[in-house]
Scaffold this motif. Structure first.
Motif, PDB file in Angstrom:
ATOM      1  N   TRP A   1       0.843  -1.186   0.000  1.00  0.00           N
ATOM      2  CA  TRP A   1       0.000   0.000   0.000  1.00  0.00           C
ATOM      3  C   TRP A   1       0.885   1.245   0.000  1.00  0.00           C
ATOM      4  O   TRP A   1       1.662   1.463   0.928  1.00  0.00           O
ATOM      5  N   TYR A   2       0.747   2.071  -1.031  1.00  0.00           N
ATOM      6  CA  TYR A   2       1.545   3.287  -1.148  1.00  0.00           C
ATOM      7  C   TYR A   2       0.634   4.503  -1.286  1.00  0.00           C
ATOM      8  O   TYR A   2      -0.278   4.518  -2.114  1.00  0.00           O
ATOM      9  N   CYS A   3       0.894   5.502  -0.462  1.00  0.00           N
ATOM     10  CA  CYS A   3       0.247   6.805  -0.606  1.00  0.00           C
ATOM     11  C   CYS A   3       1.373   7.821  -0.746  1.00  0.00           C
ATOM     12  O   CYS A   3       2.173   8.013   0.189  1.00  0.00           O
ATOM     13  N   LEU A   4       1.463   8.451  -1.919  1.00  0.00           N
ATOM     14  CA  LEU A   4       2.633   9.245  -2.266  1.00  0.00           C
ATOM     15  C   LEU A   4       2.277  10.709  -2.513  1.00  0.00           C
ATOM     16  O   LEU A   4       1.179  11.033  -2.980  1.00  0.00           O
ATOM     17  N   THR A   5       3.221  11.565  -2.187  1.00  0.00           N
ATOM     18  CA  THR A   5       3.117  12.990  -2.492  1.00  0.00           C
ATOM     19  C   THR A   5       4.361  13.405  -3.254  1.00  0.00           C
ATOM     20  O   THR A   5       5.387  12.726  -3.217  1.00  0.00           O
ATOM     21  N   GLY A   6       4.265  14.543  -3.951  1.00  0.00           N
ATOM     22  CA  GLY A   6       5.424  14.944  -4.741  1.00  0.00           C
ATOM     23  C   GLY A   6       5.372  16.385  -5.193  1.00  0.00           C
ATOM     24  O   GLY A   6       4.426  17.123  -4.912  1.00  0.00           O
ATOM     25  N   SER A   7       6.395  16.769  -5.922  1.00  0.00           N
ATOM     26  CA  SER A   7       6.492  18.124  -6.458  1.00  0.00           C
ATOM     27  C   SER A   7       5.577  18.286  -7.664  1.00  0.00           C
ATOM     28  O   SER A   7       5.147  17.306  -8.270  1.00  0.00           O
ATOM     29  N   GLN A   8       5.322  19.545  -8.010  1.00  0.00           N
ATOM     30  CA  GLN A   8       4.486  19.829  -9.177  1.00  0.00           C
ATOM     31  C   GLN A   8       5.074  19.197 -10.444  1.00  0.00           C
ATOM     32  O   GLN A   8       4.351  18.634 -11.264  1.00  0.00           O
ATOM     33  N   ALA A   9       6.405  19.278 -10.574  1.00  0.00           N
ATOM     34  CA  ALA A   9       7.056  18.759 -11.782  1.00  0.00           C
ATOM     35  C   ALA A   9       6.866  17.251 -11.921  1.00  0.00           C
ATOM     36  O   ALA A   9       6.523  16.752 -13.006  1.00  0.00           O
ATOM     37  N   GLU A  10       7.063  16.507 -10.831  1.00  0.00           N
ATOM     38  CA  GLU A  10       6.912  15.052 -10.898  1.00  0.00           C
ATOM     39  C   GLU A  10       5.451  14.654 -11.053  1.00  0.00           C
ATOM     40  O   GLU A  10       5.137  13.686 -11.757  1.00  0.00           O
ATOM     41  N   ILE A  11       4.570  15.401 -10.416  1.00  0.00           N
ATOM     42  CA  ILE A  11       3.129  15.133 -10.564  1.00  0.00           C
ATOM     43  C   ILE A  11       2.717  15.303 -12.022  1.00  0.00           C
ATOM     44  O   ILE A  11       1.996  14.467 -12.582  1.00  0.00           O
ATOM     45  N   GLU A  12       3.191  16.363 -12.655  1.00  0.00           N
ATOM     46  CA  GLU A  12       2.807  16.623 -14.042  1.00  0.00           C
ATOM     47  C   GLU A  12       3.370  15.570 -14.987  1.00  0.00           C
ATOM     48  O   GLU A  12       2.734  15.238 -15.993  1.00  0.00           O
ATOM     49  N   ARG A  13       4.532  15.040 -14.683  1.00  0.00           N
ATOM     50  CA  ARG A  13       5.078  13.956 -15.510  1.00  0.00           C
ATOM     51  C   ARG A  13       4.135  12.746 -15.480  1.00  0.00           C
ATOM     52  O   ARG A  13       3.857  12.130 -16.516  1.00  0.00           O
ATOM     53  N   LEU A  14       3.636  12.420 -14.295  1.00  0.00           N
ATOM     54  CA  LEU A  14       2.749  11.264 -14.157  1.00  0.00           C
ATOM     55  C   LEU A  14       1.376  11.534 -14.748  1.00  0.00           C
ATOM     56  O   LEU A  14       0.842  10.712 -15.510  1.00  0.00           O
ATOM     57  N   THR A  15       0.776  12.683 -14.419  1.00  0.00           N
ATOM     58  CA  THR A  15      -0.573  12.974 -14.913  1.00  0.00           C
ATOM     59  C   THR A  15      -0.600  13.084 -16.433  1.00  0.00           C
ATOM     60  O   THR A  15      -1.561  12.672 -17.079  1.00  0.00           O
ATOM     61  N   SER A  16       0.462  13.626 -17.018  1.00  0.00           N
ATOM     62  CA  SER A  16       0.527  13.712 -18.478  1.00  0.00           C
ATOM     63  C   SER A  16       0.590  12.324 -19.101  1.00  0.00           C
ATOM     64  O   SER A  16      -0.044  12.057 -20.126  1.00  0.00           O
ATOM     65  N   ALA A  17       1.350  11.442 -18.474  1.00  0.00           N
ATOM     66  CA  ALA A  17       1.508  10.091 -19.020  1.00  0.00           C
ATOM     67  C   ALA A  17       0.201   9.315 -19.011  1.00  0.00           C
ATOM     68  O   ALA A  17      -0.081   8.542 -19.932  1.00  0.00           O
ATOM     69  N   VAL A  18      -0.620   9.521 -17.987  1.00  0.00           N
ATOM     70  CA  VAL A  18      -1.865   8.744 -17.868  1.00  0.00           C
ATOM     71  C   VAL A  18      -3.080   9.490 -18.407  1.00  0.00           C
ATOM     72  O   VAL A  18      -4.185   8.945 -18.441  1.00  0.00           O
ATOM     73  N   GLY A  19      -2.893  10.755 -18.838  1.00  0.00           N
ATOM     74  CA  GLY A  19      -4.002  11.506 -19.425  1.00  0.00           C
ATOM     75  C   GLY A  19      -4.953  12.114 -18.419  1.00  0.00           C
ATOM     76  O   GLY A  19      -6.134  12.285 -18.701  1.00  0.00           O
ATOM     77  N   PHE A  20      -4.435  12.472 -17.254  1.00  0.00           N
ATOM     78  CA  PHE A  20      -5.268  13.013 -16.171  1.00  0.00           C
ATOM     79  C   PHE A  20      -5.230  14.538 -16.191  1.00  0.00           C
ATOM     80  O   PHE A  20      -4.158  15.138 -16.248  1.00  0.00           O
ATOM     81  N   GLN A  21      -6.414  15.164 -16.123  1.00  0.00           N
ATOM     82  CA  GLN A  21      -6.517  16.617 -16.147  1.00  0.00           C
ATOM     83  C   GLN A  21      -7.372  17.092 -14.985  1.00  0.00           C
ATOM     84  O   GLN A  21      -8.488  16.598 -14.775  1.00  0.00           O
ATOM     85  N   ALA A  22      -6.843  18.068 -14.233  1.00  0.00           N
ATOM     86  CA  ALA A  22      -7.566  18.628 -13.095  1.00  0.00           C
ATOM     87  C   ALA A  22      -7.341  20.128 -13.046  1.00  0.00           C
ATOM     88  O   ALA A  22      -6.403  20.655 -13.664  1.00  0.00           O
ATOM     89  N   HIS A  23      -8.208  20.837 -12.328  1.00  0.00           N
ATOM     90  CA  HIS A  23      -8.074  22.288 -12.159  1.00  0.00           C
ATOM     91  C   HIS A  23      -8.280  22.661 -10.698  1.00  0.00           C
ATOM     92  O   HIS A  23      -9.178  22.132 -10.032  1.00  0.00           O
TER      93      HIS A  23
END
Length: 255
Positions: free
Chosen positions: A126-148
């Protein structure tokens, strides 16, 4: 993909909702070298979290007032009913898309999930992870996730769903909703273990936005969606009752 701040005066809720969601990218890979912090504030890459096992990836933020918690609860219920074991057969990786989230919040969320799961008190897998904006955007871009982020109401507009990835980080399937069918989840995990990319990925996802904690209600855009869905459900039930009544009348006439 950028998670951008929203100005309520510049965009209507309907406009914002059109700009958030998940665009499935089956067959593509997540950035395995992206580094986040786990519940103990230790750095961990996605490659290390996967550990060559298939995984259920879920993008959340830990202060979400509604949909993230529902999705997490639905995930725990589903994995509790399948034969595969978290930690032994697959991993569960929840990554916050809010760069302001902290390992302390991640730890609370993780402990809640482990307690509900009940099979592994030590929390293996079980992993619950936090990160920087840059690393978050790398992941969200790869999976096609968009939020505002809406500064006015201090909430994210975002979609909810599960992303199934192989042990080598290949996206194999997407599952929508907040209540997941255990059999479908089990099949998706097995397929990811075999590196099989599914052609049956979801392409529509529930969206969370405009939840008012002072009233316990969603904004008008979501309220109307809920009302319409509720109305369609009632119509469907009435239609089914009418059909059954007609069938009974036909049987009585034949007798």
């Amino acid at each position: 993909m950028l998670i951008l701040p929203c100005n309520a005066s510049a965009q209507t809720p309907q406009q914002i909702l059109k700009e958030v969601g998940i665009t499935p990218h089956p067959g593509q890979s997540i950035p395995l070298d992206a580094v986040f912090k786990d519940h103990s504030s230790d750095e961990i890459s996605l490659r290390e979290a996967l550990d060559h096992q298939p995984a259920v990836l879920c993008l959340v933020y830990f202060d979400c007032p509604m949909l993230c918690k529902l999705s997490a609860d639905g995930l725990v219920r589903a994995v509790s009913e399948i034969q595969e074991e978290v930690g032994d057969d697959f991993q569960v990786i929840m990554v916050s898309f809010n760069p302001a989230d902290t390992p302390e919040k991640a730890n609370l969320a993780r402990q809640r999930l482990i307690q509900k799961y009940g099979r592994s008190p030590e929390g293996s897998g079980w992993y619950c992870l936090t990160g920087s904006q840059a690393e978050i955007e790398r992941l969200t871009s790869a999976v096609g996730f968009q939020a505002h982020w809406d500064e006015t109401i201090q909430q994210y507009a975002h979609a909810s769903g599960l992303i199934i990835v192989s042990g080598e980080g290949v996206i194999t399937q997407y599952l929508d909703g907040v209540n997941y069918v255990p059999r479908e989840l089990s099949q998706a995990i097995k397929a990811a273990g075999d590196e099989k990319v599914s052609e049956k990925s979801a392409n529509s996802f529930l969206t969370c936005y405009l939840y008012d904690p002072t009233t316990g209600r969603f904004g008008s855009a979501v309220q109307w969606t809920v009302r319409i869905l509720g109305g369609l459900t009632i119509v469907g039930m009435l239609w089914m009752m009418i059909g059954l009544q007609r069938q009974n009348l036909s049987q009585n006439d034949s007798d």
